[in-house]
Design a protein around this motif. Structure first.
Motif, mmCIF file in Angstrom:
data_model
loop_
_atom_site.group_PDB
_atom_site.id
_atom_site.type_symbol
_atom_site.label_atom_id
_atom_site.label_comp_id
_atom_site.label_asym_id
_atom_site.label_seq_id
_atom_site.Cartn_x
_atom_site.Cartn_y
_atom_site.Cartn_z
ATOM 1 N N ALA A 106 0.802 -1.214 0.000
ATOM 2 C CA ALA A 106 0.000 0.000 0.000
ATOM 3 C C ALA A 106 0.841 1.272 0.000
ATOM 4 C CB ALA A 106 -0.928 -0.002 1.211
ATOM 5 N N ILE A 107 2.000 1.226 0.612
ATOM 6 C CA ILE A 107 2.819 2.439 0.710
ATOM 7 C C ILE A 107 3.647 2.651 -0.552
ATOM 8 C CG2 ILE A 107 4.704 3.552 1.953
ATOM 9 C CD1 ILE A 107 3.715 2.251 4.492
ATOM 10 N N TRP A 108 4.371 1.615 -0.962
ATOM 11 C CA TRP A 108 5.263 1.776 -2.109
ATOM 12 C C TRP A 108 4.520 1.685 -3.427
ATOM 13 C CZ3 TRP A 108 9.476 3.889 -0.597
ATOM 14 C CH2 TRP A 108 10.015 3.580 0.650
ATOM 15 N N ALA A 109 3.375 1.008 -3.443
ATOM 16 C CA ALA A 109 2.535 0.912 -4.642
ATOM 17 C C ALA A 109 3.312 0.405 -5.855
ATOM 18 C CB ALA A 109 1.899 2.273 -4.954
ATOM 19 N N SER A 110 4.175 -0.559 -5.647
ATOM 20 C CA SER A 110 4.967 -1.115 -6.742
ATOM 21 C C SER A 110 4.172 -2.204 -7.453
ATOM 22 C CB SER A 110 6.284 -1.688 -6.211
ATOM 23 O OG SER A 110 6.042 -2.597 -5.153
ATOM 24 N N ILE A 111 4.068 -2.109 -8.776
ATOM 25 C CA ILE A 111 3.282 -3.092 -9.513
ATOM 26 C C ILE A 111 4.122 -4.348 -9.750
ATOM 27 C CG2 ILE A 111 1.959 -1.252 -10.622
ATOM 28 C CD1 ILE A 111 3.352 -1.894 -13.240
ATOM 29 N N GLY A 112 3.473 -5.498 -9.629
ATOM 30 C CA GLY A 112 4.146 -6.768 -9.839
ATOM 31 C C GLY A 112 4.687 -7.415 -8.578
ATOM 32 N N HIS A 113 4.665 -6.697 -7.464
ATOM 33 C CA HIS A 113 5.260 -7.232 -6.233
ATOM 34 C C HIS A 113 4.565 -8.500 -5.754
ATOM 35 C CE1 HIS A 113 2.043 -6.354 -3.317
ATOM 36 N NE2 HIS A 113 1.739 -5.392 -4.158
ATOM 37 N N SER A 114 3.270 -8.635 -6.053
ATOM 38 C CA SER A 114 2.467 -9.714 -5.461
ATOM 39 C C SER A 114 2.940 -11.104 -5.870
ATOM 40 C CB SER A 114 1.001 -9.542 -5.862
ATOM 41 O OG SER A 114 0.868 -9.557 -7.278
ATOM 42 N N VAL A 115 3.337 -11.266 -7.135
ATOM 43 C CA VAL A 115 3.746 -12.586 -7.613
ATOM 44 C C VAL A 115 5.020 -13.024 -6.902
ATOM 45 C CG1 VAL A 115 4.214 -13.984 -9.650
ATOM 46 C CG2 VAL A 115 2.733 -11.980 -9.840
ATOM 47 N N ALA A 116 5.972 -12.109 -6.773
ATOM 48 C CA ALA A 116 7.216 -12.432 -6.068
ATOM 49 C C ALA A 116 6.972 -12.626 -4.578
ATOM 50 C CB ALA A 116 8.238 -11.328 -6.304
ATOM 51 N N ALA A 117 6.079 -11.818 -3.996
ATOM 52 C CA ALA A 117 5.792 -11.948 -2.566
ATOM 53 C C ALA A 117 5.178 -13.304 -2.253
ATOM 54 C CB ALA A 117 4.852 -10.829 -2.121
ATOM 55 N N GLN A 139 3.779 -9.086 -15.783
ATOM 56 C CA GLN A 139 4.860 -9.159 -16.753
ATOM 57 C C GLN A 139 6.190 -8.692 -16.166
ATOM 58 O OE1 GLN A 139 4.049 -7.479 -20.613
ATOM 59 N NE2 GLN A 139 2.182 -8.665 -20.899
ATOM 60 N N MET A 140 6.168 -8.032 -15.030
ATOM 61 C CA MET A 140 7.411 -7.577 -14.411
ATOM 62 C C MET A 140 8.047 -8.635 -13.513
ATOM 63 S SD MET A 140 6.739 -3.588 -13.496
ATOM 64 C CE MET A 140 6.397 -2.408 -14.820
ATOM 65 N N THR A 141 7.254 -9.551 -12.984
ATOM 66 C CA THR A 141 7.801 -10.535 -12.039
ATOM 67 C C THR A 141 7.355 -11.956 -12.371
ATOM 68 O OG1 THR A 141 5.952 -10.080 -10.540
ATOM 69 C CG2 THR A 141 8.000 -8.883 -10.134
ATOM 70 N N ALA A 142 7.002 -12.195 -13.630
ATOM 71 C CA ALA A 142 6.492 -13.505 -14.035
ATOM 72 C C ALA A 142 7.488 -14.625 -13.776
ATOM 73 C CB ALA A 142 6.117 -13.475 -15.521
ATOM 74 N N GLN A 143 8.776 -14.307 -13.756
ATOM 75 C CA GLN A 143 9.793 -15.344 -13.558
ATOM 76 C C GLN A 143 9.692 -16.005 -12.189
ATOM 77 O OE1 GLN A 143 10.283 -12.124 -13.931
ATOM 78 N NE2 GLN A 143 11.923 -11.326 -12.641
#
Length: 244
Positions: A106-117, A139-143
């Motif tokens: 919520a604070i950093w609002a970085s997109i794609g973080h959820s898949v890696a998290a 597409q940013m953290t699909a790996q």
């Protein structure tokens, strides 16, 4: 930021502090601000191309979140990881069964973080993560799917596929969602074969959902099996969650 770092370096050397130039932001239509030069890039022209989804017409955002609320929220053994996308606020409004059931940036609002998290959450083995992520963020953290497959992590990833950086489109040109104009060129993302990509990384359980009933079925199927799963949920590009 660079100017402030320079001031810190001067202060440490006991030299007089130079005056900083005026700090201002230029707004030039849809232009992007360049903070290092304090100047704006020239506006970009719109594309005449339309954004299409892999399968039409697809789910609405409201239908998608109704399914999530019914299929994921009641189970205390699951934790929902919401990415930063058009649906972040509807996700946050879903009533969860107890503490440690919802995770977001919520604070950093970085997109794609959820898949890696989800990798870390699943590795802890306390609760099974269910990721709700826009296609642009995915597409940013699909790996991260590769790590999930390698360690047989029990993560479920729902990719909300609308063919856009939807949040950015909404912030820059919200009229797109209620009109007939083309999206901004910077908002259009490349079309990926999400199911093929997941299979190539070792994810055996993959599916696509274009209706609420299909999404509900695929989530139930994923929950009934061990190991990682990916579900591609098709959402029309002009759909918006309620309240936006």
């Amino acid at each position: 930021m660079i100017a402030q770092l320079d001031r810190n370096a001067v202060a440490e050397s006991d030299k007089p502090l130079p005056a900083l130039p005026p700090y201002r932001v230029h707004e030039l239509g849809e232009a992007a601000w360049d903070g290092d030069r304090d100047a704006a890039l020239p506006p970009t022209s719109r594309t005449s191309a339309t954004v299409t989804t892999a399968v039409a017409p697809g789910l609405s955002y409201d239908e998608l979140f109704k399914v999530i609320e019914q299929s994921v929220a009641p189970d205390p053994g699951l934790i929902m990881i919401a990415d930063t996308f058009l649906g972040i606020y509807p996700c946050a409004r879903i009533r969860m069964p107890g503490p440690n059931s919802f995770l977001a940036s919520a604070i950093w609002a970085s997109i794609g973080h959820s898949v890696a998290a989800a990798v870390g959450v699943a590795a802890a083995k306390a609760k099974r993560p269910v990721v709700i992520c826009g296609d642009g963020g995915f597409q940013m953290t699909a790996q991260s799917l590769s790590t999930m497959a390698r360690y047989a992590l029990d993560a479920i990833v729902v990719v909300v596929d609308n063919g856009l950086y939807g949040y950015e489109q909404y912030l820059l040109d919200p009229g797109y969602y209620s009109g007939t104009s083309a999206p901004l060129p910077i908002s259009v993302i490349g079309r990926w074969d999400y199911l093929g990509l997941a299979r190539s990384m070792g994810i055996a359980q993959v599916a696509v959902a274009t209706t609420a009933a299909e999404l509900s079925t695929e989530i139930a199927t994923a929950r009934a099996q061990n190991g990682p799963a990916l579900i591609q949920a098709i959402v029309p590009s002009r759909s918006l969650p309620a309240g936006l």
